[in-house]
Design an enzyme around this catalytic site. Structure first.
Site, PDB file in Angstrom:
ATOM      1  N   LEU A  17       3.087  24.008 -14.509  1.00  0.00           N
ATOM      2  CA  LEU A  17       3.949  23.032 -13.835  1.00  0.00           C
ATOM      3  C   LEU A  17       4.354  21.941 -14.814  1.00  0.00           C
ATOM      4  O   LEU A  17       3.520  21.422 -15.564  1.00  0.00           O
ATOM      5  CB  LEU A  17       3.174  22.391 -12.666  1.00  0.00           C
ATOM      6  CG  LEU A  17       3.918  21.306 -11.867  1.00  0.00           C
ATOM      7  CD1 LEU A  17       5.014  21.939 -11.010  1.00  0.00           C
ATOM      8  CD2 LEU A  17       2.954  20.529 -10.976  1.00  0.00           C
TER       9      LEU A  17
ATOM     10  N   ASP B   4       8.356   7.074  -1.151  1.00  0.00           N
ATOM     11  CA  ASP B   4       8.632   5.772  -0.542  1.00  0.00           C
ATOM     12  C   ASP B   4       7.777   5.537   0.700  1.00  0.00           C
ATOM     13  O   ASP B   4       7.407   6.484   1.393  1.00  0.00           O
ATOM     14  CB  ASP B   4      10.133   5.705  -0.184  1.00  0.00           C
ATOM     15  CG  ASP B   4      10.610   4.279  -0.015  1.00  0.00           C
ATOM     16  OD1 ASP B   4       9.867   3.345  -0.370  1.00  0.00           O
ATOM     17  OD2 ASP B   4      11.739   4.095   0.483  1.00  0.00           O
TER      18      ASP B   4
ATOM     19  N   HIS C  34      -0.149   1.345  -2.200  1.00  0.00           N
ATOM     20  CA  HIS C  34       0.075   1.985  -3.504  1.00  0.00           C
ATOM     21  C   HIS C  34      -1.176   2.769  -3.933  1.00  0.00           C
ATOM     22  O   HIS C  34      -1.063   3.861  -4.490  1.00  0.00           O
ATOM     23  CB  HIS C  34       0.431   0.934  -4.561  1.00  0.00           C
ATOM     24  CG  HIS C  34       1.729   0.229  -4.275  1.00  0.00           C
ATOM     25  ND1 HIS C  34       2.852   0.893  -3.838  1.00  0.00           N
ATOM     26  CD2 HIS C  34       2.082  -1.090  -4.364  1.00  0.00           C
ATOM     27  CE1 HIS C  34       3.837   0.020  -3.661  1.00  0.00           C
ATOM     28  NE2 HIS C  34       3.396  -1.183  -3.969  1.00  0.00           N
TER      29      HIS C  34
HETATM   30  C1  IPE Z   1      12.764   3.657  -4.773  1.00  0.00           C
HETATM   31  O1  IPE Z   1      12.143   3.024  -3.718  1.00  0.00           O
HETATM   32  C2  IPE Z   1      11.864   3.690  -5.947  1.00  0.00           C
HETATM   33  C3  IPE Z   1      10.617   4.429  -5.777  1.00  0.00           C
HETATM   34  C4  IPE Z   1      10.247   5.101  -4.734  1.00  0.00           C
HETATM   35  C5  IPE Z   1       9.764   4.425  -6.899  1.00  0.00           C
HETATM   36  P1  IPE Z   1      12.486   1.512  -3.319  1.00  0.00           P
HETATM   37  O2  IPE Z   1      11.669   1.244  -2.125  1.00  0.00           O
HETATM   38  O3  IPE Z   1      12.296   0.627  -4.492  1.00  0.00           O
HETATM   39  O4  IPE Z   1      14.032   1.601  -3.001  1.00  0.00           O
HETATM   40  P2  IPE Z   1      14.936   0.713  -2.039  1.00  0.00           P
HETATM   41  O5  IPE Z   1      14.786  -0.695  -2.510  1.00  0.00           O
HETATM   42  O6  IPE Z   1      14.412   0.888  -0.663  1.00  0.00           O
HETATM   43  O7  IPE Z   1      16.307   1.276  -2.216  1.00  0.00           O
HETATM   44  C1  IPE Z   2       7.219   3.167  -2.836  1.00  0.00           C
HETATM   45  O1  IPE Z   2       6.771   2.440  -1.741  1.00  0.00           O
HETATM   46  C2  IPE Z   2       6.509   2.792  -4.106  1.00  0.00           C
HETATM   47  C3  IPE Z   2       7.331   2.023  -5.035  1.00  0.00           C
HETATM   48  C4  IPE Z   2       8.606   1.793  -4.895  1.00  0.00           C
HETATM   49  C5  IPE Z   2       6.682   1.504  -6.210  1.00  0.00           C
HETATM   50  P1  IPE Z   2       7.362   1.005  -1.412  1.00  0.00           P
HETATM   51  O2  IPE Z   2       6.525  -0.015  -2.112  1.00  0.00           O
HETATM   52  O3  IPE Z   2       8.805   0.931  -1.694  1.00  0.00           O
HETATM   53  O4  IPE Z   2       7.095   0.942   0.138  1.00  0.00           O
HETATM   54  P2  IPE Z   2       8.042   0.316   1.253  1.00  0.00           P
HETATM   55  O5  IPE Z   2       9.379   0.948   1.106  1.00  0.00           O
HETATM   56  O6  IPE Z   2       8.089  -1.161   1.002  1.00  0.00           O
HETATM   57  O7  IPE Z   2       7.367   0.672   2.533  1.00  0.00           O
HETATM   58 MG    MG Z   3      10.460   1.334  -0.583  1.00  0.00          MG
END
Ligand code: IPE
Ligand code: IPE
Ligand code: MG
Length: 246
Positions: A132, A21, A38
């Site tokens: 792995l 995240d 990303h």
């Molecule tokens: C969870 O992250 C999903 C991934 C890291 C792939 P999100 O950023 O989507 O989750 P919330 O919305 O903060 O709970």
């Molecule tokens: C995690 O990073 C990747 C996915 C959930 C696809 P985020 O896109 O959720 O990044 P934040 O949480 O908005 O910073």
């Molecule tokens: Mg996120």
């Protein structure tokens, strides 16, 4: 028999799961579009995967895209799917070389046919990997998986937690089946599970780090594994005074 899909040696090593995240915040902090985060995040995956086997990790499950992430703006979803497909192509040979068995877990019925082909090709090409088991969760929802497994469970003879676990693995296309999670790491400071591995994390140790996913590397993973080894896992039992003294 379902159990035969488990690689015994791999099972005795750690299962580490990571909620990757913070990509969006990493990009926003630099005045960049979220998609730049990303792209950078995809690079961090490589560094973590390379470090994992030497840290005693036999199964690494990375949360890349949740079922709820489809609700994000279409352009962001498109970039994520493109990056994912590119990752499958670019990492395939490296996985084969390093004995990494690549496995995509989650639903498969909402992917573009091209992506689905890339998934199948990458999984087939890396199927012999024994170093792995790398599981990447895409279009994954733990609640959906629990419901799907429950449906399979109804017509199963041996009804116990182990057989349910096997069915859950089957429901999310985990090949081979993976053991329960030992350590769950979430980056970016958020402290929630966001519908990830709800059954499998029953006794997982949880580590939350403020580090944003694109800033993660093998050293950060090593630090988390070291902290895991300092923890005392009790699984509901009491630790005998004798054990504590030794
Ligand atoms: C969870 O992250 C999903 C991934 C890291 C792939 P999100 O950023 O989507 O989750 P919330 O919305 O903060 O709970
Ligand atoms: C995690 O990073 C990747 C996915 C959930 C696809 P985020 O896109 O959720 O990044 P934040 O949480 O908005 O910073
Ligand atoms: Mg996120």
């Amino acid at each position: 028999m379902l159990q035969s899909t488990l690689d015994k040696d791999r099972v005795h090593r750690l299962h580490v799961a990571v909620i990757m995240d913070g990509n969006g915040r990493w990009a926003q902090a630099r005045g960049l579009p979220r998609t730049a985060g990303h792209r950078e995040g995809a690079k961090a995956v490589r560094s973590v995967v390379e470090a994992a086997p030497d840290l005693g990790i036999g199964t690494l499950t990375l949360y890349a895209f949740s079922a709820d992430n489809w609700q994000r703006p279409q352009p962001e979803v498109r970039v994520l799917m493109e990056l994912f497909e590119r990752f499958l192509h670019s990492e395939r040979d490296k996985c084969i070389e390093n004995g990494v068995l690549l496995n995509i877990i989650g639903r498969r019925d909402r992917f573009e046919p091209r992506l689905l082909r890339a998934i199948r090709r990458a999984e087939a090409a890396t199927a012999a990997g024994r170093t792995l088991h790398l599981r990447i969760a895409v279009d994954y929802s733990a609640r959906q998986a629990l419901m799907d497994a429950a449906r399979l469970y109804q017509s199963t003879e041996a009804q116990n937690a182990d057989s349910y676990s096997e069915l859950l693995n089957r429901a999310i296309n985990s090949r081979p089946a993976a053991p329960d999670v030992d350590l769950l790491i979430r980056t970016s400071g958020e402290q929630r599970l966001s519908d990830f591995l709800l059954w499998e994390c029953a006794y997982a140790e949880l580590i939350f780090t403020d580090c944003l996913w694109p800033d993660i590397n093998g050293q950060e993973l090593e630090r988390a594994v070291e902290e895991f080894h300092r923890r005392e896992r009790r699984f509901g039992r009491v630790v005998e005074a004798r054990e504590l003294a030794s």
